[in-house]
Each structure stands twice: as C-alpha cells, then as structure tokens.
Design a protein around this motif. Structure first.
Motif, PDB file in Angstrom:
ATOM      1  N   ARG A 112       0.683  -1.260  -0.027  1.00  0.00           N
ATOM      2  CA  ARG A 112      -0.519   0.528  -0.058  1.00  0.00           C
ATOM      3  C   ARG A 112       1.011   1.308   0.053  1.00  0.00           C
ATOM      4  O   ARG A 112       0.858   2.044  -0.897  1.00  0.00           O
ATOM      5  CB  ARG A 112      -1.108   0.057   1.079  1.00  0.00           C
ATOM      6  CG  ARG A 112      -1.631   1.532   1.236  1.00  0.00           C
ATOM      7  CD  ARG A 112      -2.976   0.727   0.141  1.00  0.00           C
ATOM      8  NE  ARG A 112      -4.140   1.534   0.185  1.00  0.00           N
ATOM      9  CZ  ARG A 112      -4.920   1.981  -0.656  1.00  0.00           C
ATOM     10  NH1 ARG A 112      -4.601   1.170  -2.137  1.00  0.00           N
ATOM     11  NH2 ARG A 112      -5.929   3.106  -1.002  1.00  0.00           N
ATOM     12  N   GLU A 113       1.952   1.323   0.551  1.00  0.00           N
ATOM     13  CA  GLU A 113       2.875   2.613   0.969  1.00  0.00           C
ATOM     14  C   GLU A 113       3.226   2.997  -0.647  1.00  0.00           C
ATOM     15  O   GLU A 113       3.506   3.782  -0.846  1.00  0.00           O
ATOM     16  CB  GLU A 113       4.063   2.142   2.148  1.00  0.00           C
ATOM     17  CG  GLU A 113       4.833   3.406   2.308  1.00  0.00           C
ATOM     18  CD  GLU A 113       5.787   2.639   2.683  1.00  0.00           C
ATOM     19  OE1 GLU A 113       6.967   3.594   3.490  1.00  0.00           O
ATOM     20  OE2 GLU A 113       5.479   1.635   3.790  1.00  0.00           O
ATOM     21  N   GLU A 114       3.850   1.394  -0.831  1.00  0.00           N
ATOM     22  CA  GLU A 114       4.345   2.035  -2.638  1.00  0.00           C
ATOM     23  C   GLU A 114       3.574   2.504  -3.629  1.00  0.00           C
ATOM     24  O   GLU A 114       4.056   3.048  -4.523  1.00  0.00           O
ATOM     25  CB  GLU A 114       5.068   0.045  -3.329  1.00  0.00           C
ATOM     26  CG  GLU A 114       6.542   0.385  -2.254  1.00  0.00           C
ATOM     27  CD  GLU A 114       7.475   1.270  -2.356  1.00  0.00           C
ATOM     28  OE1 GLU A 114       7.821   0.876  -3.768  1.00  0.00           O
ATOM     29  OE2 GLU A 114       7.802   1.429  -1.714  1.00  0.00           O
ATOM     30  N   LEU A 115       2.387   1.687  -3.215  1.00  0.00           N
ATOM     31  CA  LEU A 115       0.925   2.528  -4.150  1.00  0.00           C
ATOM     32  C   LEU A 115       1.147   3.766  -4.046  1.00  0.00           C
ATOM     33  O   LEU A 115       1.067   4.188  -5.231  1.00  0.00           O
ATOM     34  CB  LEU A 115       0.284   2.358  -4.364  1.00  0.00           C
ATOM     35  CG  LEU A 115      -0.964   1.550  -5.233  1.00  0.00           C
ATOM     36  CD1 LEU A 115      -0.453   0.473  -6.257  1.00  0.00           C
ATOM     37  CD2 LEU A 115      -1.905   0.998  -4.644  1.00  0.00           C
ATOM     38  N   PHE A 116       1.194   4.717  -2.822  1.00  0.00           N
ATOM     39  CA  PHE A 116       1.223   6.094  -3.374  1.00  0.00           C
ATOM     40  C   PHE A 116       2.534   6.674  -3.467  1.00  0.00           C
ATOM     41  O   PHE A 116       2.508   7.908  -3.739  1.00  0.00           O
ATOM     42  CB  PHE A 116       1.257   6.371  -1.820  1.00  0.00           C
ATOM     43  CG  PHE A 116      -0.090   5.950  -1.349  1.00  0.00           C
ATOM     44  CD1 PHE A 116      -0.862   7.348  -0.464  1.00  0.00           C
ATOM     45  CD2 PHE A 116      -0.473   4.465  -0.700  1.00  0.00           C
ATOM     46  CE1 PHE A 116      -2.517   7.249  -0.908  1.00  0.00           C
ATOM     47  CE2 PHE A 116      -2.268   5.178   0.102  1.00  0.00           C
ATOM     48  CZ  PHE A 116      -2.773   6.181  -0.016  1.00  0.00           C
ATOM     49  N   LYS A 117       3.509   5.792  -4.376  1.00  0.00           N
ATOM     50  CA  LYS A 117       4.796   6.347  -4.376  1.00  0.00           C
ATOM     51  C   LYS A 117       5.089   6.108  -6.222  1.00  0.00           C
ATOM     52  O   LYS A 117       5.680   6.788  -6.734  1.00  0.00           O
ATOM     53  CB  LYS A 117       5.779   5.456  -3.777  1.00  0.00           C
ATOM     54  CG  LYS A 117       6.302   6.293  -2.129  1.00  0.00           C
ATOM     55  CD  LYS A 117       7.448   5.834  -1.796  1.00  0.00           C
ATOM     56  CE  LYS A 117       7.036   5.599  -0.271  1.00  0.00           C
ATOM     57  NZ  LYS A 117       8.509   5.313   0.819  1.00  0.00           N
ATOM     58  N   VAL A 118       4.274   5.857  -6.332  1.00  0.00           N
ATOM     59  CA  VAL A 118       4.336   5.582  -8.354  1.00  0.00           C
ATOM     60  C   VAL A 118       4.777   6.528  -8.877  1.00  0.00           C
ATOM     61  O   VAL A 118       5.385   6.647  -9.810  1.00  0.00           O
ATOM     62  CB  VAL A 118       3.583   4.362  -8.161  1.00  0.00           C
ATOM     63  CG1 VAL A 118       3.347   4.099  -9.907  1.00  0.00           C
ATOM     64  CG2 VAL A 118       3.268   3.251  -7.843  1.00  0.00           C
ATOM     65  N   VAL A 119       3.477   7.471  -8.522  1.00  0.00           N
ATOM     66  CA  VAL A 119       3.439   8.064  -9.138  1.00  0.00           C
ATOM     67  C   VAL A 119       5.252   9.377  -9.311  1.00  0.00           C
ATOM     68  O   VAL A 119       5.818   9.560 -10.373  1.00  0.00           O
ATOM     69  CB  VAL A 119       2.503   9.688  -9.246  1.00  0.00           C
ATOM     70  CG1 VAL A 119       2.169  10.782  -9.800  1.00  0.00           C
ATOM     71  CG2 VAL A 119       1.423   9.127  -9.397  1.00  0.00           C
ATOM     72  N   VAL A 186      -5.653   8.038  -5.193  1.00  0.00           N
ATOM     73  CA  VAL A 186      -5.907   9.756  -6.451  1.00  0.00           C
ATOM     74  C   VAL A 186      -6.114  10.497  -5.227  1.00  0.00           C
ATOM     75  O   VAL A 186      -5.676  11.810  -5.722  1.00  0.00           O
ATOM     76  CB  VAL A 186      -6.840   9.457  -7.375  1.00  0.00           C
ATOM     77  CG1 VAL A 186      -7.376  10.725  -7.752  1.00  0.00           C
ATOM     78  CG2 VAL A 186      -6.778   8.369  -7.807  1.00  0.00           C
ATOM     79  N   LYS A 187      -6.886  10.647  -4.018  1.00  0.00           N
ATOM     80  CA  LYS A 187      -6.879  12.049  -3.399  1.00  0.00           C
ATOM     81  C   LYS A 187      -5.773  12.418  -2.529  1.00  0.00           C
ATOM     82  O   LYS A 187      -5.563  13.764  -2.447  1.00  0.00           O
ATOM     83  CB  LYS A 187      -7.746  11.649  -2.161  1.00  0.00           C
ATOM     84  CG  LYS A 187      -8.497  12.353  -1.311  1.00  0.00           C
ATOM     85  CD  LYS A 187      -9.417  12.242  -0.346  1.00  0.00           C
ATOM     86  CE  LYS A 187     -10.135  13.339   0.797  1.00  0.00           C
ATOM     87  NZ  LYS A 187     -10.994  13.023   1.388  1.00  0.00           N
TER      88      LYS A 187
END
Length: 778
Positions: A112-119, A186-187
């Motif tokens: 979950r933490e990595e998903l927030f860093k993708v962009v 996204v938020k």
C-alpha cells in the motif's frame, strides 16, 4: 524553427512519457507596431558591476575564463564525465538504476505504501533517463570532438531503445491504472502530481499499450515505419532541387547591377545559359531584382518542384500516421496528437485559424492591391494585374527587421547586460558570470551564467555557446540539460531494497553521483530541489582583435531574446515533478514566454537598458510604418497551418489521396496568390514531421503573447508587479497547471478558462500583432 524542437513522440526513438521537450528555434515576429505609453513609467534600475563584467567577458576577443579553479572536472562539473568512455559508463550505470526502479514500480501493488509513491517514482524514472539523453542530445550536436560525438550517439541510441521498452511496458501501465482507480491514492495526489499521472497515462495509451498483442505489434511496426519515413522525408527536404536555366538576356535591368554584371560575364565566359540553383545567392537576387517576369518564374518553378519519389515519401508518412491513429481508436493523427494540447481537437484548431484568417485577410488583400498597382506601373498593364507567386519578393522586397528607435551598434555583451537589467526590473533576477573549471565546458567559447534571485539565491545555470564554428549546427536552440524537480522525498534507498550484490551497488554509483549534483534548498520553498541547467546555442560572429566585439544585427538580438525567454521559463519552473517543469508543457503553449520576450524589444525604455551609462535617449517613435507585405506572409502561415491539419486528417486514408491536389485545392479556395500548376512545395515542408498536426502552435502563441503584452506590459514594460504576476501565474508552473487556467487568470478572462472551441476562436480574434494598420493607411 528548427532542429532542436519540441519533439512529437513519433519524431524520435524516445517515447512520449519520457519525452524530453526542447524549443522552437527563434522565429521573429514580423510586424513591429507603434508603441503606446502610460503617463508614468517604472524607472529602470541602474546597471551593476556584474553587468559591466558581462560586457567585458562577451565582447573582448578571446577573453579568458575568469576562474581561480585549478582542479579539473568533467562536463557541467560532473567529475565522472571527463572522457567519452566515462559517458558510456554513466549510461550503463543509469540503465541499471532504471531497471531497478522499474522493478520497484511494477511490484508496487504488493505494498500500500509503495502504491502512493508510483507517480513520484515514474517521474524519477523519466528524469533519470532524460538527464542522460538530454546530455547526449547536446553533446552530439555541440561537441567539437568526434570521439565525444560518437559516444553520445551510442548513449542516445541505447537509452532511447530502453525508453521504447518502457513505453510499451504493460506492467507499468497496469500499476498506473491501479493508482488512478484507487480513490484514496488519487485523493493524496496534489494537482501537479495528478497532472503528471495523467501525462503518463495518456502517453501510454497513445502508444497502444491496451491493444491486443497482434495490434500492439502492428503499432510498434507502424511507429518504426514512421520514424524511418520521417528521417527520409527530412533528408529529402534538404536535398538540392534542379537548377533553373536562365538566359543572360533575361537578366537585363537587374536592380543589383554588380551581381547582374557578374552573372552576364559568367554566361559570356562559359558561352551558355546560366544554371541557377534554388536557394543560392543568385536565385535570391533574381527573385528580388529581376525586372523581367520569366527568370523569376523559372526560379520559382525550380524551387518548388518535387520528384515523384519525394511526394511518395511524404504521402507514405501521412498514411502511416493515419493508420497508427486508427489503430488506437482515433479518427485521425490530428485527433490523436491534439488530445493533450490546448487546442484539444482539430476542429478547435480550425476555429482558431478561421478567426485569425478572417482578421488577416482584409489586410493581406489590401497589401496585394498595393503590389498589383506597383506591377501595373512597372509593366504598363491594365489596372490591377494578378500578383503571381514569383512577384511577391520583387514588388515588395523583404527588409531585415529593425529596432523601433535609432540605436548605436549593439555588441553581444551589451545585449546580455540589457537582458540582465530587464530581468532585474521585472523579476528581481540577474545574470552573473561565474567561473568555469577546466574540463567543465566543451569549447573555450562557452560562458557560464548564474541566474540569481535577489531573495532565493541561485536559481540555475545557463551555458552560452554563442559563436559559429565549423561542425556546429546552424540556427539557434535552447537545450534543457537538467530540469528542476523536488528531490528530498525521492526515497532512493527503496530502489535497492533486497539488492545484496556489491557489484550492482558499485555499478549504480556513477549514476547516483550524477543525479546528486546541483541540489539545494530554496528559501521560502519546502524541500530540496534539483536546479535547472540549460544551454543556448547560437551562431554569432566571434569577436576578434581586428574586428573588435561581436556586433549583433537586429534579427540576432530578437533571436537572443527569444531563446532567453525559453531559458528563463526553465529557470523559474519550480515544480516538484520534472515532467511538467519549465518548457515541458503543451506544444501550443511553450512558445508564449519566448515570443513575449521579443515584444519587449518594441519598447524604447527597454532598449535604454542596453546603455550602461543611461545616455540612450528614450523617445516615442513617430509614425512607425510597417511593410504591408507582412500581412501576406501571415496569411500564408495560416494556410500552411491549415494544410498541416488537412494532411493529418482522415482524408489521408482515402485511396486516391493526393497531397499536391490537396495543396492546390486549399490555395484555390482560401489563398490570395494563385496556386501554380506543376509545383509541389509540400515536400519542403519539413515541419510536417516534427510538428505534425501542431504547426498552428506558433501562430497561436503569437496571439496570446500579443494579448499578454498589451494587457500587462505595453504601457509600463518594467513594471515589477506585472513581472511578478506573470512569473508566478505562468512561468513557475511549467506544464503542471492547465494553460487555459493560467492564461485566463493572467488576463482576467474567466470565459477562457475551459479552453473550448469558442475560446480557441477568441484567441484567433485577438490577432497576432499588437496593432495592424487600417487598410489604405500606410
């Protein structure tokens, strides 16, 4: 407009979401309108000691670099870039790091933490690769050492090949789709991060990423075909046309008597007709000076001829682009290309062009009437004979641009000093010459300028390579070698999670050291930023002991101001993501800052900044007459932009599509000067490759720049409040904010914010000049 331009994704091997956008070569705004002034003007700040240093360093012949640095370094201060082999080593190191980061992103759905860093990580991946590719692009064009050029070619090809892989990397696409489908992620994205994510998403989809395997293979095949055809087309545009055969008797009465005499002597000596090649000095002289119509017609016909093979190459290119667009579900290549531009659609482009043409046509018709009267008087014909394509330059010879007031000769150093003073007045920013270490630059001509903000300190660096030399490309260009972006939240250690192999860690070190250079904290801005590095290439005459300092012609002053507009866009861009930094913005928005810079040269108070002692008188010019033929040229540019849209419309997929017939039909329907049967100029329209479906962009940005100039700067060009507003509302955002939102706020025009077709038409109604003479008043 040339060589180092804003790249269309299909114009280079590098793919879209890792694109490295450059700039249009300088194009000079043709008309120089009358000036109007407010009652009170902002007083210019006096010249500083740094300004005097700029004059001395640029104007003294073979001026030594002001450097006390004895320790050698590598290019741009990178200690690891000392030899061509070290550049290849850097590329190897960067590719390894890119592979590790790609693996990290593709595994992001497991955390979950990595998903927030993708962009952020996608942008880092882009920056990692672009930092090396942009450097390779510069070296292979500017470095005088063939071994460096060869290494840059090798690096460029290898890095772009890897980008091609990433551009069709299904796992990366799936991860990004998961990010954009997750409301919580996204938020968490700010507006700039969300725009960056959408850039990657759109570019993935433009590359056919979601196509079935067979169609994706077809996409790759078509992309390769387009690249090959595009290079072939560009080579053919530059190929020599066959000569016109001119009889010596046809050159009687040449206005240029000296050249005419030489040509006749040449013909008498060889005892045969003259072979005049299109583009030659003789051809230009004939078009401007030959009283008889026949030699001009012959030169025109020769210059606008094409072989069947040249036409076939262009039409194959256009068809391949149309097929590619259909493959990804778009109606045409223009529909595919314009999705992420300000225009959004070809229909909106045509609304803009139609509105602009409606404004321009009356002035162009009046200009043609004047030429017709000149032709009537010259040939003693019936009233108003038709002006043919070969008549334009004879009855209205092009004149070089000139300043609006009388000026003493302007040296290169003087113009740079004036630029520094202008930036200090508008933005609180100055240009300061700084030391160059041994090995830091690729030629002794290169000067290094710090861009220094009065509050924040150094914003970035401009390397100025301004003098012509053998092997150096012609024209002028702005290269972004390194963009600004935020770096303190990179979490680079996460790229190496699970890596225990010391050899891998060692191989990655050169790239990590390369990335770590030129990072700083900026007062008042959260975080640490990578500072931008840009290069300006020009081909001015080098100063010498015999000739003295470099004296710039007025068109060269315009060129330098134009390119510095791009450079300052890069300097002021303070975005957290490199994909939207500075000039990395929409193709039809990127020329606004550079064209606006040209407008400042219409102001006598700005021109007074060229005088370090304040002795140049500031006076409003009298009646500033304009060449009426410039409206004809503007009308022609509108027609070419319309032709570009036709050539990238669904029409190209029709079985009997004929590019020459399309050109003839457009000129018959909308042109003012008749199309000449037997000609096929389109095979010389090189911008059809690099600017396919976006050739309108320069006209579009000229219209916006004129509006910004009139509303913000015309009456008080050195107004600091207006300068800060422009910098903070436009320049700092790069591509991180909707350009329509920026323009509408800057111009206080909320009706423009949504950027629909009516907004495009409204820009066309803004015109592209500050003020156009009323027909009949010249």
């Amino acid at each position: 407009m040339h060589a180092h331009t804003i790249r269309n994704v299909l114009a280079k091997p590098a793919k879209a979401h890792f694109r490295f956008r450059g700039c249009l070569h300088a194009q000079k705004s043709s008309q120089r309108p009358p000036l109007r002034y407010a009652t009170t003007l902002s007083a210019p700040a006096p010249a500083s000691p740094d300004d005097a240093d700029i004059i001395a360093d640029f104007d003294l012949p073979q001026a030594p670099h002001r450097s006390s640095i004895l320790t050698p370094t590598g290019l741009f201060g990178h200690s690891l870039l000392t030899t061509p082999a070290s550049f290849i080593n850097l590329a190897d190191s960067t590719l390894l790091r890119a592979q590790l980061l790609t693996r990290r992103i593709t595994n992001a759905r497991g955390s979950r933490e990595e998903l927030f860093k993708v962009v952020k990580n996608l942008d880092r991946l882009s920056d990692m690769l672009c930092g090396v590719i942009d450097l390779a692009e510069l070296i292979r064009n500017a470095h005088p050492d063939p071994s460096w050029v060869q290494s840059a070619e090798h690096v460029y090809e290898r890095m772009c090949e890897f980008m091609n892989v990433l551009n069709t990397h299904v796992e990366l696409y799936e991860v990004l789709r998961a990010v954009l489908a997750d409301p919580q992620v996204v938020k968490s994205l700010g507006p700039e991060a969300h725009e960056t994510a959408l850039i990657f998403w759109r570019d993935f989809e433009k590359s056919g990423i979601n196509l079935p395997p067979a169609q994706r293979t077809k996409f790759v095949s078509l992309s390769t075909e387009i690249l090959v055809l595009g290079r072939q087309f560009l080579n053919e545009t530059a190929s020599a046309r066959p000569p016109a055969v001119i009889k010596p008797s046809e050159l009687k009465g040449l206005k240029d008597k000296a050249m005419g005499a030489r040509l006749r002597l040449q013909a008498e000596f060889t005892q045969r007709d003259l072979m005049v090649y299109p583009g030659s000095l003789q051809a230009q002289m004939i078009m401007h000076s030959a009283p008889q119509e026949e030699p001009r017609r012959k030169v025109y016909m020769a210059a606008n001829s094409s072989t069947p093979e040249q036409i076939e190459t262009l039409e194959k290119l256009l068809r391949a682009r149309g097929e590619l667009a259909r493959l990804v579900g778009k109606e045409s290549f223009a529909h595919m290309t314009l999705t992420d531009k300000m225009a959004k659609s070809p229909e909106s482009v045509m609304r803009f062009l139609e509105a602009l043409m409606d404004h321009t046509r009356p002035y162009a018709r009046q200009a043609l009437r004047i030429l017709s009267m000149r032709k009537q008087e010259h040939l003693h014909t019936e009233p108003f004979p038709t002006i043919q394509a070969w008549d334009r330059d004879y009855y209205c010879p092009p004149e070089p641009p000139a300043p609006p007031v009388a000026l003493p000769p302007l040296t290169l150093g003087t113009v740079f000093m004036g630029l520094s003073r202008l930036f200090r007045n508008l933005y609180g920013v100055t240009l300061r010459l700084t030391e160059v270490a041994p090995g830091e630059v690729w030629h002794s001509d290169v000067r290094k300028l710090e861009v220094v903000d009065e509050q924040s300190g150094v914003l970035g660096w401009i390397y100025a390579d301004l003098f012509a030399r053998r092997g150096k490309p012609g024209g002028a260009a702005h290269y972004t070698v390194r963009c600004s972006r935020r770096t303190d939240d990179d979490d680079e250690h996460g790229d190496f999670a699970g890596v225990r192999d010391e050899s891998v860690l060692g191989t990655a070190q050169p790239s990590r050291r390369f990335d770590a250079l030129n990072r700083t904290r900026i007062p008042g801005v959260e975080g640490t930023f990578q500072l931008p590095v840009v290069v300006l290439l020009c081909e001015f005459t080098r100063p010498s002991i015999s000739r003295g300092p470099t004296i710039l012609a007025w068109h060269e002053v315009l060129t330098l101001f134009h390119e510095m507009g791009h450079a300052m866009h890069s300097m002021f861009g303070r975005t957290e993501y490199q994909n939207v930094s500075g000039t990395r913005c929409a193709t039809d928005f990127v020329e606004l800052p550079s064209i606006l810079m040209e407008h400042f040269l219409n102001s006598p108070i700005v021109l007074s900044l060229f005088d370090v002692n304040g002795n140049v008188p500031i006076r409003q010019p009298g009646h500033h007459h304009e060449d009426p033929c410039r409206s004809i040229d503007t009308h022609t540019q509108i027609l070419l932009a319309a032709l570009d849209q036709i050539y990238h419309s669904p029409a190209v997929l029709a079985p009997r599509f004929d590019s020459t017939a399309a050109l003839a039909h457009l000129y018959d329907a909308r042109g003012l000067i008749p199309y000449v049967p037997g000609t096929s100029w389109q095979t010389q329209f090189g911008h059809l490759f690099g600017y396919g479906a976006t050739y309108y962009s320069y006209l579009f940005d000229r219209a916006i720049a004129s509006r910004v100039w009139r509303k913000l700067f015309l009456h008080d060009p050195l107004n600091r409040r207006m300068g800060e507003e422009y910098k903070n509302e436009v320049l700092r955002y790069g591509g991180g904010k909707d350009p329509w939102e920026m323009v509408s706020k800057l111009l206080d025009a909320p009706e423009m914010e949504n950027g629909d077709a009516e907004a495009m038409a409204e820009v066309g109604r803004w015109k592209i000049e500050d003020e156009v003479s009323v027909p009949g008043r010249h």
